[in-house]
Design an enzyme around this catalytic site. Structure first.
Site, PDB file in Angstrom:
ATOM      1  CB  CYS A 122     -10.358  -9.277 -15.375  1.00 14.49           C
ATOM      2  SG  CYS A 122      -9.420 -10.876 -15.299  1.00 14.49           S
ATOM      3  CG  ASN A 138     -12.140 -15.097 -15.895  1.00 18.35           C
ATOM      4  OD1 ASN A 138     -12.273 -13.721 -16.503  1.00 18.35           O
ATOM      5  ND2 ASN A 138     -11.132 -14.721 -14.868  1.00 18.35           N
ATOM      6  CG  HIS A 171     -14.482 -10.284 -13.570  1.00 16.04           C
ATOM      7  ND1 HIS A 171     -14.456 -10.575 -15.049  1.00 16.04           N
ATOM      8  CD2 HIS A 171     -13.162 -10.665 -13.111  1.00 16.04           C
ATOM      9  CE1 HIS A 171     -13.372 -11.369 -15.161  1.00 16.04           C
ATOM     10  NE2 HIS A 171     -12.635 -11.567 -14.248  1.00 16.04           N
TER      11      HIS A 171
END
Ligand code: UT7
Length: 355
Positions: free
Chosen positions: A113, A283, A253
């Protein structure tokens, strides 16, 4: 001094929408649990004929169009992803070809990520060194193809998407002001696709045991992420010689709204300085920060001269923070504010559909 300025930006989200209610038809979950534990209301799922390359190209074309750059002028394409088209070759190379970037080098970068921030720092370094003048940086994922749709602890969290920025060398002040990248391999097992690599090559057994799908120890990751996001933010600020008060917009994020809120509380960051779009996309791993940045710019939250702090955390563990000074005119974007999502097809619900 050569600075790496963002002169173009774009994003792509597949048009297929999967709501929390759709998921409740697949696993034992419900909208209330997902919203209160994560902030996610829906996510996008790539169509069967979409690939990591095609989604990257959609985002990248918009970034190039915003900057008005001919793809043949690109020197380098970096694709940050943990869901490439193939283990071999690199997705960046097929992306460059599809764009018509016939003079560009290309490589993929995997930092889960945090991948976009690693790629952004890498691209900026190529420009600062004088080696290249035009670098395209893409964060992209089709996580839906690596989800175990029987595992409620993971399948409700992730979604598909792509975001891209064009970095161009300039003598003008701005671009990257400070960066910090972090890794800690003790977290290797906490977010993992256990098979398909050299440790457990693909076999009938690994497929039957669903070892090609993402597994996550959610609450362990949650604790680490909450602490590390704050540390990475502070480290990037230190490197930029700035403090939290100097930042105009925070782009975190989008893994869990509770993690974002926790970092906000830690530093006293108000909501109007914190861009959040997790409710729409879930996500999206390496795509999450560039998609949020593109939407933050499109919604009028980022202006020329503003300082933006991007922070990410992901599998590995990895993390990163980058302070940038935004220099481009947001009005250069192709779509009107609030319509930043590039969509090729009409929306359709996935209720009851096999994915
Ligand atoms: O992007 C990379 C980094 N990733 C992250 O940062 C993710 C970090 N982790 C998280 O965001 C959170 O840990 C989760 C959202 C994954 C989970 O939230 P949590 O508050 O940590 O829940 P939990 O894992 O402690 O589970 C609580 C309960 C459990 O039931 P029991 O054992 O208390 O009876 C789970 O079985 O919730 C249950 N549960 C669910 N219930 C309904 C787990 N998933 C679900 C679900 N629907 N989808």
């Amino acid at each position: 001094m050569t600075n790496a300025l963002i002169t173009g930006w774009g994003m792509y989200a597949p048009s297929r929408v999967m709501t929390n209610d759709d998921l409740a038809e697949l696993v034992d979950t419900n909208d209330e649990w997902i919203v209160t534990r994560t902030g996610i209301r829906e996510r996008r799922i790539a169509a069967d004929d979409e690939t990591t390359t095609s989604m990257s190209v959609n985002a990248a074309r918009d970034a190039l169009a915003v900057a008005g750059l001919d793809p043949a002028e690109l020197d380098l394409v970096i694709v940050a992803t943990c869901t490439p088209d193939y283990p071999l070759p690199a997705t960046s190379v097929t992306v460059a070809s599809a764009l018509g970037a016939r003079h560009a080098a290309g490589f993929d970068l995997q930092a889960a990520c945090s991948g976009f921030l690693y790629a952004y720092a890498t691209g900026s370094s190529f420009l600062a060194s004088g080696m290249y003048r035009n670098v395209l940086v893409i964060g992209v994922e089709i996580l839906s193809r690596f989800l175990d749709w029987t595992d409620r602890s993971t399948c409700v969290l992730f979604g598909d998407g792509a975001g891209a920025v064009l970095l161009q060398a300039s003598d003008q002040h701005g671009g990257l002001l400070g960066v910090d990248l972090f890794s800690d391999g003790t977290g290797c097992e906490a977010i993992i696709v256990p098979a398909g690599g050299t440790v457990r090559p693909a076999s009938v057994e690994t497929v039957e045991a669903r070892q090609h799908k993402i597994r996550m120890l959610g609450s362990e990751v949650y604790k680490y992420a909450t602490r590390q996001m704050g540390e990475s933010a502070l480290a990037a600020l230190r490197n930029a010689g700035l403090t939290v008060d100097d930042i105009d917009q925070f782009v975190f994020h989008q893994a869990n709204l509770r993690i974002i809120n926790s970092v906000q509380r830690q530093f006293g960051i108000p909501d109007d300085k914190t861009f959040v779009n997790i409710a729409k996309y879930g996500n999206t791993s390496a795509a999450s920060v560039p998609m949020a940045l593109v939407e933050a710019v499109g919604s009028g939250r980022v202006h020329p001269g503003d300082r933006v702090l991007m922070v990410a955390f992901g599998g590995g563990y990895t993390a990163g923070g980058a302070v940038i000074e935004w220099t481009a005119d947001p009005a250069r974007a192709l779509l009107a504010p609030g319509e930043q999502t590039r969509m090729g097809r009409p929306q359709q619900s996935l209720a009851g559909a096999a994915v």
